[in-house]
Design a protein around this motif. Structure first.
Motif, mmCIF file in Angstrom:
data_model
loop_
_atom_site.group_PDB
_atom_site.id
_atom_site.type_symbol
_atom_site.label_atom_id
_atom_site.label_comp_id
_atom_site.label_asym_id
_atom_site.label_seq_id
_atom_site.Cartn_x
_atom_site.Cartn_y
_atom_site.Cartn_z
ATOM 1 N N GLN A 1 -52.921 -67.448 -16.818
ATOM 2 C CA GLN A 1 -52.777 -66.586 -15.757
ATOM 3 C C GLN A 1 -51.256 -66.982 -15.284
ATOM 4 N N ALA A 2 -50.912 -67.999 -15.405
ATOM 5 C CA ALA A 2 -49.324 -68.096 -15.000
ATOM 6 C C ALA A 2 -48.482 -67.650 -16.053
ATOM 7 N N ALA A 3 -48.701 -67.711 -17.328
ATOM 8 C CA ALA A 3 -47.863 -67.064 -18.308
ATOM 9 C C ALA A 3 -47.709 -65.574 -18.011
ATOM 10 N N PHE A 4 -48.582 -65.004 -17.576
ATOM 11 C CA PHE A 4 -48.583 -63.718 -17.577
ATOM 12 C C PHE A 4 -47.969 -63.242 -16.177
ATOM 13 N N GLY A 5 -47.781 -64.138 -15.366
ATOM 14 C CA GLY A 5 -47.018 -63.954 -14.024
ATOM 15 C C GLY A 5 -48.138 -63.272 -12.965
ATOM 16 N N LEU A 6 -49.323 -63.887 -13.048
ATOM 17 C CA LEU A 6 -50.286 -63.532 -12.302
ATOM 18 C C LEU A 6 -50.675 -64.411 -11.019
ATOM 19 N N ILE B 1 -54.245 -77.205 -11.279
ATOM 20 C CA ILE B 1 -54.311 -77.514 -12.614
ATOM 21 C C ILE B 1 -52.897 -77.124 -13.384
ATOM 22 N N PHE B 2 -52.278 -76.047 -13.008
ATOM 23 C CA PHE B 2 -50.967 -75.623 -13.266
ATOM 24 C C PHE B 2 -50.058 -76.698 -13.230
ATOM 25 N N ALA B 3 -49.779 -77.121 -11.922
ATOM 26 C CA ALA B 3 -48.841 -78.123 -11.508
ATOM 27 C C ALA B 3 -48.927 -79.471 -12.321
ATOM 28 N N GLU B 4 -50.182 -79.983 -12.823
ATOM 29 C CA GLU B 4 -50.541 -81.127 -13.520
ATOM 30 C C GLU B 4 -50.065 -81.043 -14.768
ATOM 31 N N VAL B 5 -50.153 -79.662 -15.431
ATOM 32 C CA VAL B 5 -49.713 -79.665 -16.741
ATOM 33 C C VAL B 5 -48.193 -79.067 -16.927
ATOM 34 N N ALA B 6 -47.686 -78.623 -15.979
ATOM 35 C CA ALA B 6 -46.250 -77.954 -15.825
ATOM 36 C C ALA B 6 -45.319 -79.052 -15.136
ATOM 37 N N GLY B 7 -45.655 -80.271 -14.912
ATOM 38 C CA GLY B 7 -44.845 -81.218 -14.380
ATOM 39 C C GLY B 7 -44.335 -80.833 -12.925
ATOM 40 N N ASN B 8 -45.342 -80.183 -12.285
ATOM 41 C CA ASN B 8 -45.111 -79.683 -10.762
ATOM 42 C C ASN B 8 -44.129 -78.738 -10.613
ATOM 43 N N ARG B 9 -43.888 -77.913 -11.827
ATOM 44 C CA ARG B 9 -43.019 -76.859 -11.725
ATOM 45 C C ARG B 9 -43.697 -75.638 -11.218
#
Length: 181
Positions: free
Chosen positions: A36-41, A50-58
């Motif tokens: 979802q994030a990779a497609f800019g949605l 979840i995204f913050a956890e795997v993306a180092g809070n980016r």
């Protein structure tokens, strides 16, 4: 005919599309958030966590990314999600090709057995769906030609065998295990 305006998660969760082979979406929550994030949605609150956890809070991207690198442990679904992503990119993303030009979604893996495994996942995502199986024009040992003119191909990584193709997407499965020729 699949519609190019569907988001990747809509397609993955739809039981008539990729969801037919995906099964229960709960174990795939991290992948769904990342896609979802990779497609800019837009991400919902749970996906943001979840995204913050795997993306180092980016912060999540605001537009579709050009590249997605995922560092995932053993049994994390890398090959299966590579296959799902390949089908999505082949059927639900509009590509600009010249008349008569064949576009390819190329999946490269570390070895022939690995490329076969990813290919089998691609085939399953297509054939398990009552809608997507209708989009198959031909299946060979290493390629699936779709009626829209896109070919999904899975090969072992070798610069000798993948040259001269019009790539609309390239997916590198377990790139950390590739040999350096």
């Amino acid at each position: 005919m699949p519609q190019p305006n569907k988001s990747i998660n809509e397609v993955l969760l739809n039981k008539r599309l990729l969801g037919a082979a995906l099964g229960d979406p709960a174990p795939w929550a991290t992948w769904l958030a990342v896609f979802q994030a990779a497609f800019g949605l837009q991400l919902d609150e749970e996906q943001q966590k979840i995204f913050a956890e795997v993306a180092g809070n980016r912060k999540p991207p605001t537009k579709r990314v050009r590249e997605l690198w995922a560092v995932v442990g053993r049994r994390g679904g890398k090959s299966r999600m590579a296959a799902a992503l390949a089908v999505y990119l082949a059927l639900f993303v509009k590509h600009r090709l010249a008349p008569g030009e064949t576009g390819m979604v190329l999946i490269l893996a570390a070895s022939v057995p690995q490329s076969k495994m990813v290919f089998d996942y691609v085939e399953a995502f297509l054939t398990e769906s009552p809608v997507l199986r209708e989009e198959i024009a031909n299946i060979t040992k290493e390629e699936i030609t779709l009626k829209n003119g896109i070919v999904i191909s899975s090969h072992a990584n070798s610069f000798r065998t993948v040259r001269g193709r019009t790539l609309v997407a390239a997916i590198f499965d377990e790139v950390s295990y590739w040999r350096d020729d």
